[in-house]
Each structure stands twice: as C-alpha cells, then as structure tokens.
Scaffold this active site. Structure first.
Site, PDB file in Angstrom:
ATOM      1  N   ARG A  55       0.470  -1.269  -0.115  1.00  0.00           N
ATOM      2  CA  ARG A  55      -0.122   0.049   0.046  1.00  0.00           C
ATOM      3  C   ARG A  55       0.772   1.342   0.583  1.00  0.00           C
ATOM      4  O   ARG A  55       0.487   2.128   0.569  1.00  0.00           O
ATOM      5  CB  ARG A  55      -0.916  -0.021   1.297  1.00  0.00           C
ATOM      6  CG  ARG A  55      -2.057  -1.107   1.306  1.00  0.00           C
ATOM      7  CD  ARG A  55      -3.293  -0.997   2.580  1.00  0.00           C
ATOM      8  NE  ARG A  55      -4.631  -1.980   2.178  1.00  0.00           N
ATOM      9  CZ  ARG A  55      -4.251  -3.116   3.213  1.00  0.00           C
ATOM     10  NH1 ARG A  55      -2.727  -3.161   3.168  1.00  0.00           N
ATOM     11  NH2 ARG A  55      -5.089  -3.806   2.356  1.00  0.00           N
ATOM     12  N   LYS A  72       3.771  12.008 -10.516  1.00  0.00           N
ATOM     13  CA  LYS A  72       2.786  11.165 -11.426  1.00  0.00           C
ATOM     14  C   LYS A  72       3.460   9.599 -12.148  1.00  0.00           C
ATOM     15  O   LYS A  72       4.463   9.491 -12.594  1.00  0.00           O
ATOM     16  CB  LYS A  72       2.333  11.549 -12.994  1.00  0.00           C
ATOM     17  CG  LYS A  72       0.843  12.439 -12.882  1.00  0.00           C
ATOM     18  CD  LYS A  72       1.711  12.985 -14.690  1.00  0.00           C
ATOM     19  CE  LYS A  72       0.073  14.335 -13.973  1.00  0.00           C
ATOM     20  NZ  LYS A  72      -0.414  14.830 -15.364  1.00  0.00           N
ATOM     21  N   GLU A 127      10.071  18.704 -24.200  1.00  0.00           N
ATOM     22  CA  GLU A 127       9.729  19.288 -23.347  1.00  0.00           C
ATOM     23  C   GLU A 127       9.987  20.479 -22.800  1.00  0.00           C
ATOM     24  O   GLU A 127       9.275  21.174 -21.594  1.00  0.00           O
ATOM     25  CB  GLU A 127       9.709  17.803 -22.131  1.00  0.00           C
ATOM     26  CG  GLU A 127       9.084  16.271 -22.374  1.00  0.00           C
ATOM     27  CD  GLU A 127       7.190  16.806 -22.569  1.00  0.00           C
ATOM     28  OE1 GLU A 127       6.972  17.357 -21.730  1.00  0.00           O
ATOM     29  OE2 GLU A 127       6.951  15.106 -22.936  1.00  0.00           O
ATOM     30  N   LYS A 154       8.426  23.092 -14.522  1.00  0.00           N
ATOM     31  CA  LYS A 154       7.769  22.022 -13.553  1.00  0.00           C
ATOM     32  C   LYS A 154       7.565  21.842 -11.712  1.00  0.00           C
ATOM     33  O   LYS A 154       6.155  21.413 -11.197  1.00  0.00           O
ATOM     34  CB  LYS A 154       8.474  21.039 -14.292  1.00  0.00           C
ATOM     35  CG  LYS A 154       7.386  19.008 -13.220  1.00  0.00           C
ATOM     36  CD  LYS A 154       7.271  18.493 -14.579  1.00  0.00           C
ATOM     37  CE  LYS A 154       5.940  17.903 -13.755  1.00  0.00           C
ATOM     38  NZ  LYS A 154       6.100  16.061 -14.578  1.00  0.00           N
ATOM     39  N   GLU A 158      -3.411  18.079  -9.920  1.00  0.00           N
ATOM     40  CA  GLU A 158      -4.377  18.226 -11.660  1.00  0.00           C
ATOM     41  C   GLU A 158      -5.678  18.420 -11.446  1.00  0.00           C
ATOM     42  O   GLU A 158      -6.525  18.165 -12.492  1.00  0.00           O
ATOM     43  CB  GLU A 158      -3.754  17.667 -12.602  1.00  0.00           C
ATOM     44  CG  GLU A 158      -3.914  18.347 -13.579  1.00  0.00           C
ATOM     45  CD  GLU A 158      -3.085  17.550 -15.295  1.00  0.00           C
ATOM     46  OE1 GLU A 158      -1.902  16.742 -14.947  1.00  0.00           O
ATOM     47  OE2 GLU A 158      -3.575  17.437 -15.985  1.00  0.00           O
ATOM     48  N   ARG A 199      -1.320  23.104 -13.119  1.00  0.00           N
ATOM     49  CA  ARG A 199      -0.438  22.017 -13.743  1.00  0.00           C
ATOM     50  C   ARG A 199      -0.736  21.363 -15.068  1.00  0.00           C
ATOM     51  O   ARG A 199      -0.070  21.518 -15.542  1.00  0.00           O
ATOM     52  CB  ARG A 199      -0.427  20.721 -12.698  1.00  0.00           C
ATOM     53  CG  ARG A 199       0.124  19.018 -12.872  1.00  0.00           C
ATOM     54  CD  ARG A 199       0.540  18.182 -12.143  1.00  0.00           C
ATOM     55  NE  ARG A 199       1.365  17.138 -12.569  1.00  0.00           N
ATOM     56  CZ  ARG A 199       2.155  16.406 -11.536  1.00  0.00           C
ATOM     57  NH1 ARG A 199       1.397  16.127 -10.394  1.00  0.00           N
ATOM     58  NH2 ARG A 199       2.622  15.108 -12.139  1.00  0.00           N
ATOM     59  N   ASN A 220       0.539  19.871 -20.075  1.00  0.00           N
ATOM     60  CA  ASN A 220      -0.349  19.110 -21.021  1.00  0.00           C
ATOM     61  C   ASN A 220      -0.030  20.147 -22.927  1.00  0.00           C
ATOM     62  O   ASN A 220      -0.637  19.299 -23.650  1.00  0.00           O
ATOM     63  CB  ASN A 220      -1.295  18.531 -20.633  1.00  0.00           C
ATOM     64  CG  ASN A 220      -1.414  18.099 -19.683  1.00  0.00           C
ATOM     65  OD1 ASN A 220      -0.628  17.488 -19.799  1.00  0.00           O
ATOM     66  ND2 ASN A 220      -2.474  18.563 -19.370  1.00  0.00           N
ATOM     67  N   HIS A 262       0.618  18.159 -25.645  1.00  0.00           N
ATOM     68  CA  HIS A 262       0.385  17.009 -25.675  1.00  0.00           C
ATOM     69  C   HIS A 262      -0.599  16.206 -25.926  1.00  0.00           C
ATOM     70  O   HIS A 262      -1.042  15.064 -26.288  1.00  0.00           O
ATOM     71  CB  HIS A 262       0.847  16.080 -23.929  1.00  0.00           C
ATOM     72  CG  HIS A 262       2.186  16.230 -23.646  1.00  0.00           C
ATOM     73  ND1 HIS A 262       2.840  17.571 -23.129  1.00  0.00           N
ATOM     74  CD2 HIS A 262       2.264  15.185 -23.285  1.00  0.00           C
ATOM     75  CE1 HIS A 262       3.875  17.116 -23.189  1.00  0.00           C
ATOM     76  NE2 HIS A 262       4.048  16.317 -22.977  1.00  0.00           N
ATOM     77  N   HIS A 284      -0.669  13.272 -28.752  1.00  0.00           N
ATOM     78  CA  HIS A 284      -1.213  11.685 -28.168  1.00  0.00           C
ATOM     79  C   HIS A 284      -1.759  11.854 -29.357  1.00  0.00           C
ATOM     80  O   HIS A 284      -1.713  10.028 -29.586  1.00  0.00           O
ATOM     81  CB  HIS A 284      -1.573  11.986 -26.664  1.00  0.00           C
ATOM     82  CG  HIS A 284      -1.519  12.152 -26.136  1.00  0.00           C
ATOM     83  ND1 HIS A 284      -1.441  11.824 -24.733  1.00  0.00           N
ATOM     84  CD2 HIS A 284       0.236  11.569 -25.890  1.00  0.00           C
ATOM     85  CE1 HIS A 284      -0.456  12.495 -23.852  1.00  0.00           C
ATOM     86  NE2 HIS A 284       0.818  12.045 -24.265  1.00  0.00           N
ATOM     87  N   HIS A 298       8.095  10.221 -28.489  1.00  0.00           N
ATOM     88  CA  HIS A 298       7.093  10.718 -27.209  1.00  0.00           C
ATOM     89  C   HIS A 298       7.379  12.150 -28.221  1.00  0.00           C
ATOM     90  O   HIS A 298       6.283  13.230 -28.156  1.00  0.00           O
ATOM     91  CB  HIS A 298       7.273  10.339 -25.693  1.00  0.00           C
ATOM     92  CG  HIS A 298       6.416  11.655 -25.267  1.00  0.00           C
ATOM     93  ND1 HIS A 298       5.063  11.842 -25.307  1.00  0.00           N
ATOM     94  CD2 HIS A 298       6.748  12.320 -23.997  1.00  0.00           C
ATOM     95  CE1 HIS A 298       4.479  12.046 -24.099  1.00  0.00           C
ATOM     96  NE2 HIS A 298       5.518  12.789 -24.061  1.00  0.00           N
TER      97      HIS A 298
END
Ligand code: GLY
Length: 392
Positions: free
Chosen positions: A125, A147, A197, A243, A253, A262, A266, A269, A273, A295
């Site tokens: 956990r 993340k 990035e 960041k 976010e 946040r 993106n 992105h 994507h 990416h």
C-alpha cells in the site's frame, strides 16, 4: 552533497531534485538523509538501456549507505508499460521480502520511472520511491511530480487501442537525483526528443514562474546539443524549477481551467498523443524508416499545432509561432510529418485523450512570450487549423 537542489514545495511531502555531474554516486547518502536510519534495503528497477557502469555506481552508493541493493531490469517500450510488467516487478520485489520503509529506486527513462513509481505506490500500500532519471525527458518532466502508471490496451475499431497512462496513481518521490553525465551515452534522437519538453516549459514559463527559458534555449542551443555538462545541468535545473512550481501549485491537476495550474504542462500533448501511437509516421518526411515517432517528437509537432490553433483563435502573433518553430527545427525536432490520417480521425483520437474532462476538450494553448492558458471547447475549425499546420 553540496550540489544545489531544486525543491518541490509540497509541505511534508516535499523533496529535493538534485541535478549535476557525478550525482549518481551520492544517491545512497541522499536517500539516507531523506529516509532516516530505519531502511536497510533498496530495490532498484533498472532500464535495460542504461550502461552497467551507471548501475554499479548507483548500487555501490546505496550499499555504502547501508541499503542492501537488489536489482531487476526490463527493456522499456510503451507496449511493455503494462500491468503485467508491473506485476512481474512487484513479484520480484515481494521475493526480496522488502519492508514498508525500504525504498524502490528507479534508474532509467520515463517508462521505467512510471512503472517503478506505480510499483512503489502499490507494494504494501505504498513504499518510498526514489527517481534517478537517465534521459532528458525523464529528468525535466517524468521524474518530478509524482505521476506514476501504466498503459491499457482495449479493443477498438480496427484493432487494439493503447490508452496511455490510463491506470496509475500520484505517488511523490522522496528524492530525485539526475546525473547529467549519464546523458553522454544517450542516442542523439533521444536527447533531441527530451528537449521538446524543455521547449514546452519555455512556452509556459512566464505564466508559472516568470523565467525566460525561451531566450536561454535560443542562446544556448549549440551547447545543449553538444551535451555540455554545464549547459545540461543549467537546462535541467531551469526546466525542473518550472515543473516544480506547476506541481506545487496544483499537485493533482484539479485547478479550474481559468487558473491553468498543472494542466499547463499538457501543452502540445493532446495534439501529440493523437499522432504518437499512429504506426508508420516518421519524424523525417523524406525517411519513412525512422517511424514511429518518439514521444518528444510527437510533442514537438503538438507544440506547432497548438501555435497554429492559437493563431486561428487570435491568441498569439506570428512572431511567437515563428520563434517556436525555428527553435524546434534548430534542436532537430520535426515541425511537420507526412502520412497523417484525415482530421476526422485525428479529432476522434484527441477526444480519447485523458485531458478530455466530462466530454469537454480542454486544450492548452500558447498566448506568446512564455504564456499559455487552458481553453475549453475550442472552435473545431481552429483545432483543424492546428492539425493542418503539421502536415508535410
Ligand atoms: N507531464 C505532465 C505532468 O507531470 O503533469
């Protein structure tokens, strides 16, 4: 231990991001400082692409600090960033009998960091995770902010659809240690891909922290492409600082679109994507053998598309779009590609991106001069203008 660090200010879950030359040899003492005396073991998840000398430097440092280090490794691709891989890593970790206070350490690029972070978030956990990113992309983005997660493959029209990062958790690291010396062995294409990035950070920097990263990148592009350790250290620190501020202001976010938070990270992105997982798209229209896109290459195209979308909405002037395109081109990143499907298919793919909230497309769009904002439900003709801008 004297290398200055960037602090991610999240109260009692805050942590340092240490960036510099040779820092991998200090991971053990940094983790000991972060965790105190209790922990006696460390489980290192290694990216199979990382040269053995760096793995030995890291495990040696952990051993010297009193963490008996054990390792597992895998060859990271989006295809193997799955629950099955996480399960295999969890089983290896469980076989060591590691305790709740003992850390998982990720040594690798973004995929290894995401999987190791997910393993750490779920084993017993939740156990501490330490991120040691080895790619530019992982240093400036994926290793910072907590993340973690894996992809899901679900049945779709015409075959399986890869849903990126669909399963995961927020799990902040206790320390991030980026050693820019590791970048020396990285393939050129990977370095350039990670720089996308950094350009993204430059395009939102004024909104978040007032930093003029765009001018810095324009001035120092050659030093960066030459992987000068001083330039890379400065770039990674500047990028991580942007960041870190975005994460500290909006950890999960959840800020409303009017604030940005946040979600500004993106930028590029949602467009990116939509094209990243298309097979057969090459970053060089004259050389199809370089397909598929990395990416960062998809993000670079997404940044160009976002500029064109903004321009159609009257949000930026041509000078800023031209600067963005020129910088991406100078960094060897694509600004247009051949073979994209029609806008209808691409819009549908954008609709499946997880940045769509309750059926509303939320796009981060640049406003020029390092500023950006979240726009809900932009005019579809502006989104199409963005997509048209990246067709070679
Ligand atoms: N890569 C975007 C974020 O960490 O929020």
């Amino acid at each position: 231990m004297s290398t200055p660090a960037v602090r991610v200010r999240l109260g009692d879950r805050g942590y340092d991001v240490t960036v510099g030359s040779g820092t991998l040899a200090s991971v053990g003492e940094r983790v000991r400082a972060a965790l105190g005396d209790g922990a006696t073991r460390a489980f290192v998840v290694v990216d199979a692409n990382v040269p053995g000398e760096h793995v030995n430097t890291l495990t040696g440092s952990l051993d010297r600090a009193g963490f008996g280090a054990q390792t597992t490794s895998f060859d990271p691709t989006e295809k193997v960033k799955t629950i099955a891989t996480a399960q295999r890593v969890l089983e290896s970790l469980a076989a060591t009998g590691q305790d709740r206070g003992d850390p998982v350490v990720a040594l690798g690029g973004g995929i290894v960091g995401d999987v190791a972070g997910f393993v750490a978030a779920t084993y017993r956990r939740g156990v501490p995770v330490v991120q040691c990113p080895t790619t530019v992309l992982a240093m400036v983005d994926a290793s910072v902010g907590g993340k973690t997660g894996v992809n899901l493959e679900v049945p779709g029209e015409g075959g399986e659809r890869l849903l990126k990062n669909m399963v995961g958790s927020f799990h902040q690291p206790v320390a991030v240690v980026a050693d820019v010396d590791v970048l020396a062995s990285l393939p050129d294409r990977h370095v350039r891909s990670g720089l996308a990035e950094c350009v993204k950070h430059a395009m939102i920097a004024q909104t978040i922290s007032g930093e003029d990263l765009m001018s810095w990148l324009e001035t120092n592009a050659d030093r960066v492409l030459g992987r000068d350790p001083g330039a890379m250290t400065e770039l990674v620190r500047k990028s991580v600082a942007i960041k870190a501020d975005a994460v500290a202001s909006d950890e999960r976010e959840t800020a409303p679109s009017s604030v940005g938070g946040r979600a500004l990270l993106n930028l590029g992105h949602t467009f990116g994507h939509a094209i990243e997982t298309l097979p057969g798209i090459s970053p060089d229209p004259a050389d199809p053998s370089r397909a598929p896109l990395h990416h960062g290459e998809a993000v670079a195209l997404g940044l160009v598309a976002a500029c064109a979308c903004s321009a159609r909405l009257g949000m930026i002037d041509a000078a800023w779009s031209d600067r963005v395109r020129a910088l991406l081109g100078r960094l060897g990143l694509p600004v247009a590609v051949a073979g994209l499907p029609g806008n209808g298919e691409l819009l549908a793919r954008m609709g499946h991106d997880k940045k769509v909230r309750a059926g509303v497309l939320r796009l981060v769009l640049p406003e020029g001069d390092g500023r950006a904002q979240v726009v809900e439900d932009p005019d579809p003709s502006a989104v199409e203008a963005g997509l048209d801008a990246i067709r070679a």
